[in-house]
Design a protein around this motif. Structure first.
Motif: not given
Length: 133
Positions: A79-81, A84-93, A112-117
């Motif tokens: 949720i933190t804008p 970096p996207v790589a960190i978010k991708a691993f955090a998602m998994t 959370i994911l739908q809000d960020q999309l």
């Protein structure tokens, strides 16, 4: 691991890649350090450390003693804008792996994911769509 968990930024960055590579091949070597690694994520760690630590966690079975804390960290990264996207991708998994057995947590992750999309990069969208399926 001693270098990876120190405060010396340059050394930690370099050690983070080595630790993540070793963890993929021999995850049992990392298990004694999981609590320290989660604690390390809570610090203002360098992005390379966050990225490689989460990369390790996405392939491991996380013990219940650190699951809640790690899930909170992952949700915060998502949720933190400025993360970096790589960190978010691993955090998602990692968040998905931790919440896969809990319907309420899966619902929270989905929200959370739908809000960020709408505001996210193509890489984020790709990973999010895979997880949302």
């Amino acid at each position: 691991m001693n270098i990876f968990l120190t405060e010396e930024t340059r050394l930690v960055q370099r050690a983070s890649w080595a630790v993540s590579t070793i963890a993929e091949e021999h995850p049992y070597l990392i298990k004694p350090y999981l609590k320290k690694m989660v604690k390390n994520l809570k610090k203002n760690a360098h992005d390379a450390v966050k990225r490689n630590t989460l990369r390790i966690f996405q392939f491991m079975e996380i013990p219940p003693s650190v699951q809640g804390e790690l899930l909170d960290i992952c949700f915060d990264y998502l949720i933190t804008p400025k993360v970096p996207v790589a960190i978010k991708a691993f955090a998602m998994t990692v968040a998905y792996n931790l919440s896969a057995k809990e319907e309420d947590l899966l619902k929270e992750l989905k929200i959370i994911l739908q809000d960020q999309l709408p505001f996210s990069s193509p890489a984020f969208k790709s990973r999010a769509h895979k997880i949302l399926k």
